[in-house]
Each structure stands twice: as C-alpha cells, then as structure tokens.
Scaffold this motif. Structure first.
Motif, PDB file in Angstrom:
ATOM      1  N   GLU A 127       3.265 -10.419  -1.346  1.00 39.87           N
ATOM      2  CA  GLU A 127       3.376  -8.649  -1.454  1.00 39.87           C
ATOM      3  C   GLU A 127       1.780  -8.742  -1.516  1.00 39.87           C
ATOM      4  O   GLU A 127       1.412  -9.107  -2.784  1.00 39.87           O
ATOM      5  CB  GLU A 127       4.214  -8.663  -2.349  1.00 39.87           C
ATOM      6  CG  GLU A 127       4.551  -7.452  -3.247  1.00 39.87           C
ATOM      7  CD  GLU A 127       5.422  -7.089  -3.681  1.00 39.87           C
ATOM      8  OE1 GLU A 127       5.605  -6.061  -4.326  1.00 39.87           O
ATOM      9  OE2 GLU A 127       5.754  -8.320  -4.970  1.00 39.87           O
ATOM     10  N   LEU A 128       1.772  -7.008  -0.985  1.00 37.37           N
ATOM     11  CA  LEU A 128      -0.115  -6.694  -1.495  1.00 37.37           C
ATOM     12  C   LEU A 128       0.499  -5.167  -1.605  1.00 37.37           C
ATOM     13  O   LEU A 128       1.174  -4.578  -0.427  1.00 37.37           O
ATOM     14  CB  LEU A 128      -0.538  -7.001  -0.238  1.00 37.37           C
ATOM     15  CG  LEU A 128      -2.382  -6.181   0.003  1.00 37.37           C
ATOM     16  CD1 LEU A 128      -3.110  -6.197  -1.190  1.00 37.37           C
ATOM     17  CD2 LEU A 128      -2.527  -6.030   1.188  1.00 37.37           C
ATOM     18  N   GLU A 129      -0.362  -4.523  -2.606  1.00 32.39           N
ATOM     19  CA  GLU A 129       0.243  -2.170  -2.844  1.00 32.39           C
ATOM     20  C   GLU A 129      -2.031  -2.215  -2.496  1.00 32.39           C
ATOM     21  O   GLU A 129      -2.642  -3.115  -2.917  1.00 32.39           O
ATOM     22  CB  GLU A 129       0.470  -2.468  -3.411  1.00 32.39           C
ATOM     23  CG  GLU A 129       2.097  -1.744  -3.346  1.00 32.39           C
ATOM     24  CD  GLU A 129       2.574  -1.172  -4.724  1.00 32.39           C
ATOM     25  OE1 GLU A 129       2.181  -0.247  -4.578  1.00 32.39           O
ATOM     26  OE2 GLU A 129       4.153  -1.103  -3.885  1.00 32.39           O
ATOM     27  N   LEU A 130      -2.435  -1.745  -1.186  1.00 33.02           N
ATOM     28  CA  LEU A 130      -4.089  -1.008  -1.590  1.00 33.02           C
ATOM     29  C   LEU A 130      -3.721  -0.061  -0.896  1.00 33.02           C
ATOM     30  O   LEU A 130      -3.397   0.546   0.501  1.00 33.02           O
ATOM     31  CB  LEU A 130      -4.372  -2.134   0.122  1.00 33.02           C
ATOM     32  CG  LEU A 130      -5.924  -2.545  -0.375  1.00 33.02           C
ATOM     33  CD1 LEU A 130      -6.495  -2.635  -1.590  1.00 33.02           C
ATOM     34  CD2 LEU A 130      -6.749  -3.274   0.814  1.00 33.02           C
ATOM     35  N   LYS A 131      -4.759   0.715  -1.304  1.00 27.90           N
ATOM     36  CA  LYS A 131      -5.399   1.596  -1.103  1.00 27.90           C
ATOM     37  C   LYS A 131      -6.771   1.833  -0.199  1.00 27.90           C
ATOM     38  O   LYS A 131      -7.076   1.031  -0.675  1.00 27.90           O
ATOM     39  CB  LYS A 131      -5.585   2.966  -2.280  1.00 27.90           C
ATOM     40  CG  LYS A 131      -4.619   3.353  -2.892  1.00 27.90           C
ATOM     41  CD  LYS A 131      -5.065   4.312  -3.925  1.00 27.90           C
ATOM     42  CE  LYS A 131      -3.964   5.418  -4.400  1.00 27.90           C
ATOM     43  NZ  LYS A 131      -4.537   6.467  -5.589  1.00 27.90           N
ATOM     44  N   LEU A 132      -6.292   1.645   1.046  1.00 27.69           N
ATOM     45  CA  LEU A 132      -7.216   1.338   2.289  1.00 27.69           C
ATOM     46  C   LEU A 132      -9.354   2.052   1.377  1.00 27.69           C
ATOM     47  O   LEU A 132      -9.943   1.705   1.214  1.00 27.69           O
ATOM     48  CB  LEU A 132      -7.106   1.459   3.806  1.00 27.69           C
ATOM     49  CG  LEU A 132      -5.909   0.489   4.348  1.00 27.69           C
ATOM     50  CD1 LEU A 132      -5.247   1.058   5.340  1.00 27.69           C
ATOM     51  CD2 LEU A 132      -6.156  -0.714   3.511  1.00 27.69           C
ATOM     52  N   GLU A 133      -8.872   3.434   1.570  1.00 25.51           N
ATOM     53  CA  GLU A 133      -9.933   3.732   1.617  1.00 25.51           C
ATOM     54  C   GLU A 133     -11.743   3.307   0.014  1.00 25.51           C
ATOM     55  O   GLU A 133     -12.531   2.867  -0.275  1.00 25.51           O
ATOM     56  CB  GLU A 133     -10.360   5.360   1.567  1.00 25.51           C
ATOM     57  CG  GLU A 133     -11.940   6.435   1.193  1.00 25.51           C
ATOM     58  CD  GLU A 133     -11.659   7.240   1.405  1.00 25.51           C
ATOM     59  OE1 GLU A 133     -12.773   8.632   1.033  1.00 25.51           O
ATOM     60  OE2 GLU A 133     -10.894   7.965   1.526  1.00 25.51           O
ATOM     61  N   THR A 134     -10.494   3.124  -0.969  1.00 23.49           N
ATOM     62  CA  THR A 134     -10.942   2.526  -1.905  1.00 23.49           C
ATOM     63  C   THR A 134     -10.823   1.750  -2.173  1.00 23.49           C
ATOM     64  O   THR A 134     -11.580   0.837  -3.155  1.00 23.49           O
ATOM     65  CB  THR A 134     -10.934   3.604  -3.328  1.00 23.49           C
ATOM     66  OG1 THR A 134      -9.948   2.969  -3.095  1.00 23.49           O
ATOM     67  CG2 THR A 134     -10.973   4.934  -3.557  1.00 23.49           C
TER      68      THR A 134
END
Length: 804
Positions: A127-134
């Motif tokens: 499981e992953l949650e990620l803001k791509l730009e930052t």
C-alpha cells in the motif's frame, strides 16, 4: 583587387547576371552541405529528459503517463487504473494491481504488489500514498533497496518527506545480497527504530540501532550514521583498534569533517596504553590555483620518553598568474616536516615521514620564459640522530637561486647554460669532526656550466661532439683548515664524443615475431686534472656505477667535484620490439669503461681510481607478456672473477588480486677483501588461497573482488642473508564474505640495529556501511607490488542502470 586585374578578368570571362550567380552558389553550397552531412558521424542530441537529477522547478511541469488493463475516471479530477497499473512521471515509476490518481491534489494511491522506482531506488509493498510533485507520502510494510551502494532492508512503514529524504520505521538495513535458499540470513544486519535516509547527502542516520554480525549483536546505539554511497560525509568514524609492541593497545576514535567539496579535515585522537593520548589532525584543500595538506600530531607527557612529543607535516602547491609578469609559468611549493626529538622516527613509524631520519623543510619558486627557466629556493634539514648509527647532516641551502638557458637546433647546434648560487649552512664543526673527521666552514658558491654540442644524426647512426666549461667561485665564512684561504675559484673544461649505431632485423623467438635491434655505443670523455683537494664538499657524492651514469661526463654528483677523466666507455644494447604495438619485450645490455689515466680528483678521505678496466656492467629486462617480467643487473669484476653487485627481480601478475614478486640483492663490502657483503631476499605476494582447490572466482570488475567466500594471502618478507634474520615483514590474511571483509595483518618494522616495532592489525569491513579495527590498506599498498584492494570506491551508478 586592382582595376586593371578586374578588367582583365572580365575580358577573359563575361560576367554572369547577379541572380544567376547567386542561385548557382546557393545550389552548390546546399549540395556541399548535404554531402558533408552524409559524411559526418551521428551525434546524440542532449535532452533534459535524460538528466541524472531532475531540477525541482521542472518536476511539476513534467507529463504523467498512465497505463493498465482498465482505465476509468473523470477528466481533470481522478483516474482509476486496474490490472497491471502503471504511472510514470520523470524519474518516478509506480506499478500496482490498482492505482488511483487524483489530479487536483496530485496524489496517487496504489494497492496490491506496489512497486516504486524513484531515481533507481526501489520500494515494494502492499500500500502506497504519494504526492508525485513533492514526493510526500507513506508506504506500509515496505521492502527497499538503494541504488548507490546496494543497501537494502524492510520496514513497517516508510514516510517520504520529499524526493530526497525518507524515514523508515522499525526498519532493518544491510548490503548483503539475498541468497535463494530457505532460511537465508544476511551476514550482518542493522536493526533500528528509525532509519532516516537522505539520498541527496547520501547519509543514513539510525536511532536505537543494534548491529548483528554472524549471530553476535552489539549493545544498542542511541544514534549512528552511515554512508549511502562512496561520497564523503561528516561524522564520527568507526574506532580503529590495534596492538603494537611499542605503543601497546591502541584505540583511535576519528572524526571526519567534510567542510566543502574541496576541503576536509580529520581529527583522530589515539589512546596508547603504554604511552598516553596522541592528538592528531589532518586538513586537506584543493583550489583552482593551489592545493595542499597539513597534518599535526601532539602527545602531551609521553610516558615512554617522559616528555611531550609533536610532529608537523605540510605540503602546499601554488600556481601564480605568470602572464601578468611576462612569464610563461610561475609556480611554487612549500613543504615543512618537523618533529620534537631524535627518537620520533623510531617511536612513531606510521607518520607521513615513515622511518626517514632526514626531514626536509623546503620552499621553492619556479619560473620559465621562453628558453629560460629558473628557481629560487630555501632548503633546510632536520636530522634525527641515532647513537648506534649516526649520519652526517647535509648542508642547508639558504638560499639557492638558479637560472638555466637551453637552446636546441640553433643552426644545428644545441647550447645550454646552467647557473647556480647557493649559500650553505652546515651542522657545525663539532658534528663535522665527530662524524666526518674533517671540518669545513659555511660559505657561498657560484657555479656555471656552459655546454655546446653539434649532433650529427641519421636514421641509423649518431655522433655528438660536445664541449663544456665548468666555472665555480667560493667565498667562505672562515679560513679553510687545509690552506687558510677564504675564497677559491675553479675552471674546468670538458670534451666528450658520444657515438653509436642502430641495426635492425626481423627475428622470431619461441614462435613470436620481433623487430630486433643491435645498438653499439662508444662514449669518450676528456677532462684535464685540476687540483680540488682543498675545496670543501657541500653537495658532491660519487655516482653509482650503473647504466644511468656510465655514459656521463662527471663521476660525481653535485657541483663541488669535477672528476678528471680520460676514458672510453664501450657498450652494446639489443632490444626485442613487438612490431605491431611497439612495446619492448626484452632488452639486454653490456658496458665497460676503459681508463687511459689514473683518476686524481677524489672526495675527502676518498681513494683515487687507478684500474684501467672497470667492472663489466651486465643488464637485462624482460617483459615477455604483461603477466610477468624479469629485471637484472650484475656488476662483474674480471680481475677477481666474481660479482661485486647483483640485483635480480621478477614479478608474476596474471590478473587482479594475483601478484608475486621476488628480488635478490647483493652488494660487496668495499672495505673488506672478503666476499661477504650485504645480501638480502625480498618476496611479496597477494594470491587467492581458493585457487589451491580449483575455485578461481569471477571477474566482477575493478574494485569489487572475485566473489564471496574467498581467502587471500598477502605479505612481504625482507630477509638478510648476511645477518640471518628478518629485517622487515608483513604477513596477513583477507577474507571476502561478499558484503563483509575480514583482515588480519602482522607488520614488523626495523627501527634500529637491535630494535624493531611489531603491530597486529584487525579489521572488519561491513561493505558499504562501516569498518571496525585498524586498516592495513596503507601497509599493504606500500609493501606489495601491484596490490589490489578487494573493494575500491567507484563512480556512483546512474539512475538509468536500474531503469524500469
């Protein structure tokens, strides 16, 4: 173009209309450009999409690529990808069973077999949650692997702070590669409550950390840092532990300070059980116009000698703006080497001066302009005396100024002029009388040497006549003890004739083709006798009889003695040259001097040479293949029918981590009529012990060893046959466990006629993490020819080497 010429050209060829001429020129230029483009090699164009590090201001503007079995969603709001879902932006790739991407928040949520490749660093989990730009987010139950050093581990959770910093919680870390068998465990493992990894600084910091090696665990550390690549980083380095016969048990706790990319410093306090605490520091710097290093050691209240001990060693190189002064080049250097007392070289055998007893303090300025060059120098020595074998200190030069002029092929002639002014300062009359048996005052010397030669060269012969004029003037601070003079002059002419021939032929030996040469050479020199017995000797010594000096005009080095000579040197050399590469596979030479008159000029307390025929000099060097070589020199006395000096060495290096060298040296005692002299055997090696049972390893590339589970024997032994004892020696074992290396090395250094220092060095290197113990790297490199470290720093791999 003048009008007359322009009119004539028009008469010969009527002018074309301007438009037609322009079209013709354009057509010709286009055809030429097209032809040139076809002939030019293809060149890859640069693109910002292939940069190693993507700038932060470009990350937000890079496009996103989404792929999968099923894609659904709303434009500009969200996208859901199911089955083999892939999201790629810049240097980040996300693969998962299900992927949700919310565009307004620039947030991605991935579940099921999640795989993330961020600039070559790999993260895997459910499981992953990620803001791509930052690159902010978290990853649960993750396995990770860093590109720079191959470090890997797992964690209950990884929090991504930004594109460079991450925090792994309840994490493990190792550089051991996993093996494919049940129950595999890494040889060493770091367990920590948190591991903060900064891939920009390439530093990892672990808290509440514990290291386990081969089932043995260390006590918990509140905090420790370690590198994530071969780059330098500030921090406390692992302790260095050793056992020394003089110092006792040694523990060093070094601290490294990475001040800037071009500056660093190391502090290394050392506790010696028999002596006390030695405080050491080293500072290095590198600038466009200057560079250098400074090291200083201080030991207060050394219990071994009952006094304070200190040493300082510096070296500085400087390049100045020569053009502003109208010069071609202007450089300078400064070296300072000083220690507290005469016993320092015996008690501290691992300082930069090693076991040297002459420590030079030297400042020099060099310049050149056209055919001229010169130096300005100040040179002073510190001499460390040792009662059983005292040495005569050399003279200081305070100052020395030289100017040289060299002109080649001047109407067929070569001309040179060398001038030197030196002021000499000696060790004092008491030391001179005690050690040398004679006393000479300090003084100044002006020296000049002019030479003119006319080389006659052809492809197969050369004849070089040369005349030289040597002029010297002295001014003494006190009268000479020989004749009471306070000044002296000397002018000595010299004529020499160097000639030789070069024959070539094609030859074949042992099934290999060669170009074989035969090069006879004759060198005649005549220098009339000038009485120099009353002159002091500040810097002259007898030249060693070798192939490097047998074809020279003066039998002495330095400028205080010019030997009278009427002799002819005859020699011949033969070479075997590979006709395809030009490499010299073998060289054989023989030379002998024929003296027509006794040599009268000698050094103080010296003996004149009266033999009409000198010893015969025989030499050979064989480099049949890059794997092995043999080099030998024999000085043979035809009257006594024996050798007065022999030096034979051989080396066998079939590949990395495999080298064996051996040397035999013999020097007859010139003060004795017997043949007993200095005889020694020197053997050095590095060789995998696994070769004995047929395990020859793998070629993993330079600095990576030959695979795990391999033992290496290393050592060097210098044995005196005359004294029947080992003078110096190094013996050791290295074990490459793939992700760890163990070393045990014993070193013995002779520090006097009856004294020696012995130490034992243990080192455990956790590859890519840390080293514990006393590193024998410097000892092995200095003592073993072509020693290859099992691990060497290299360039960090590119992110494209681990590209998905």
């Amino acid at each position: 173009m003048p009008d007359l010429n322009r009119a004539a050209w028009r008469r010969c060829r009527p002018p074309l209309p301007l438009a037609v001429l322009s079209l013709a020129l354009l057509h010709a230029h286009a055809a030429w450009a097209q032809e040139a483009a076809l002939d030019a090699p293809l060149v890859l164009k640069r693109t910002p999409q292939l940069t190693e590090v993507i700038p932060e201001n470009l990350r937000g503007r890079m496009p996103s690529f989404v792929d999968g079995d099923r894609i659904s969603g709303q434009p500009d709001l969200g996208t859901i990808v199911e089955g083999n879902a892939t999201l790629r932006r810049g240097d980040t790739l996300i693969r998962a069973d299900r992927l949700e991407y919310y565009q307004p928040e620039d947030r991605a949520r991935a579940t099921g077999n999640v795989h993330v490749n961020h600039a070559g660093n790999i993260y895997e989990g459910p499981e992953l949650e990620l803001k791509l730009e930052t690159f902010e987010g978290f990853f649960n139950r993750v396995r990770y692997q860093f590109l720079a050093n191959g470090g890997r581990g797992d964690a209950e959770r990884v929090d991504f702070i930004d594109s460079n910093v991450s925090i792994a919680r309840m994490a493990t870390y190792t550089t051991c590669r996993p093996e494919d068998y049940p129950g595999w465990m890494p040889a060493w493992l770091l367990k920590a409550r948190t591991i903060t990894a900064d891939t920009e600084e390439n530093v990892g910091v672990a808290t509440s950390a514990q290291i386990t090696f081969m089932g043995i665990s260390t006590p918990p550390f509140p905090s420790l840092s370690f590198p994530l690549s071969n780059d330098r980083k500030s921090g406390v380095l692992p302790p260095v532990i050793g056992i020394d016969s003089v110092n006792g048990f040694e523990v060093t706790a070094p601290y490294y300070w990475n001040i800037a990319p071009n500056r660093d410093a190391t502090l290394y306090p050392t506790l010696m059980s028999k002596r006390g605490i030695n405080l050491g520091t080293e500072f290095r710097y590198l600038e466009p116009t200057y560079s250098g290093e400074i090291r200083a050691d201080y030991m207060p209240e050394d219990r071994l000698r009952d006094r304070d001990r200190w040493g300082i060693w510096t070296h500085h190189e400087q390049r100045f703006d020569a053009k502003a002064l109208g010069l071609d080049s202007l450089t300078g250097s400064l070296s300072i080497n000083r220690v507290s007392d005469d016993d320092y070289w015996r008690d501290f055998t691992r300082t930069p001066s090693l076991t040297q007893r002459l420590l030079a303090n030297d400042g020099i300025l060099r310049w050149s302009s056209g055919d001229w060059s010169g130096t300005a120098r100040a040179l002073s020595y510190q001499t460390l005396q040792y009662a059983p074998s005292p040495i005569l200190p050399p003279y200081d030069r305070l100052p020395q100024i030289t100017a040289d002029y060299n002109k080649y092929d001047w109407n067929g002639f070569d001309f040179s002029l060398n001038t030197d002014y030196s002021r000499f300062r000696g060790p004092g009359p008491l030391v001179q009388k005690e050690l040398a048996g004679y006393v000479q005052p300090d003084g100044e010397r002006v020296f000049g040497l002019a030479s003119l030669s006319r080389p006659f060269l052809t492809p197969g012969t050369f004849v070089i006549p040369k005349v030289m004029l040597n002029a010297t003037a002295y001014q003494f601070d006190a009268p000479l003890t020989t004749n009471g003079a306070t000044s002296a002059t000397r002018v000595v002419p010299t004529f020499s004739l160097d000639s030789g021939m070069i024959f070539e032929r094609d030859a074949n030996y042992f099934g290999r083709a060669f170009r074989q040469t035969l090069e006879p050479r004759a060198f005649y020199v005549y220098t009339p006798y000038r009485n120099q017995n009353d002159l002091p000797n500040y810097d002259s010594a007898a030249n060693d009889f070798s192939f490097a000096t047998v074809y020279t005009e003066n039998a002495f080095s330095g400028n205080d003695r010019i030997s009278d000579s009427n002799l002819l040197t005859l020699g011949v050399t033969s070479r075997l040259i590979d006709p395809e590469t030009g490499a010299e596979a073998a060289r054989f030479g023989v030379a002998q001097r024929l003296r027509f008159a006794d040599q009268l000029v000698t050094l103080p307390n010296g003996t004149p040479v009266t033999d009409r025929f000198s010893d015969i000099l025989l030499g050979a060097q064989i480099n049949w293949t890059p794997k092995w070589s043999v080099d030998g020199t024999v000085q043979y006395n035809p009257d006594e029918h024996n050798s007065t000096r022999t030096a034979i060495s051989a080396r066998y290096s079939p590949g990395p981590y495999r080298t064996i060298s051996a040397a035999y040296r013999y020097q007859a005692d010139s003060t004795s009529t017997s043949n007993d002299g200095s005889k020694s055997i020197d053997v050095g090696w590095q060789w995998p012990i696994n070769d004995l049972w047929g395990d020859y390893g793998k070629d993993l590339g330079p600095g990576r060893g030959q695979g795990g589970g391999r033992w290496y024997a290393v050592g060097r032994l210098n044995y005196s046959l005359q004294d029947s004892k080992l003078t110096d020696g190094v013996l050791g074992l290295e074990y490459d466990g793939c992700c760890w290396i163990g070393r045990v090395v014993v070193e013995r250094i002779t520090t006097g006629q009856i004294t020696a220092s012995t130490r034992i060095m243990f080192q455990l290197e956790l590859v890519g993490f840390a080293s514990v113990g006393s590193s024998p790297a410097r000892t092995l490199t200095q003592n073993i020819q072509r020693y290859t470290p099992l691990r060497q720093p290299g360039l960090a791999p590119s992110r494209f080497t681990n590209y998905d």
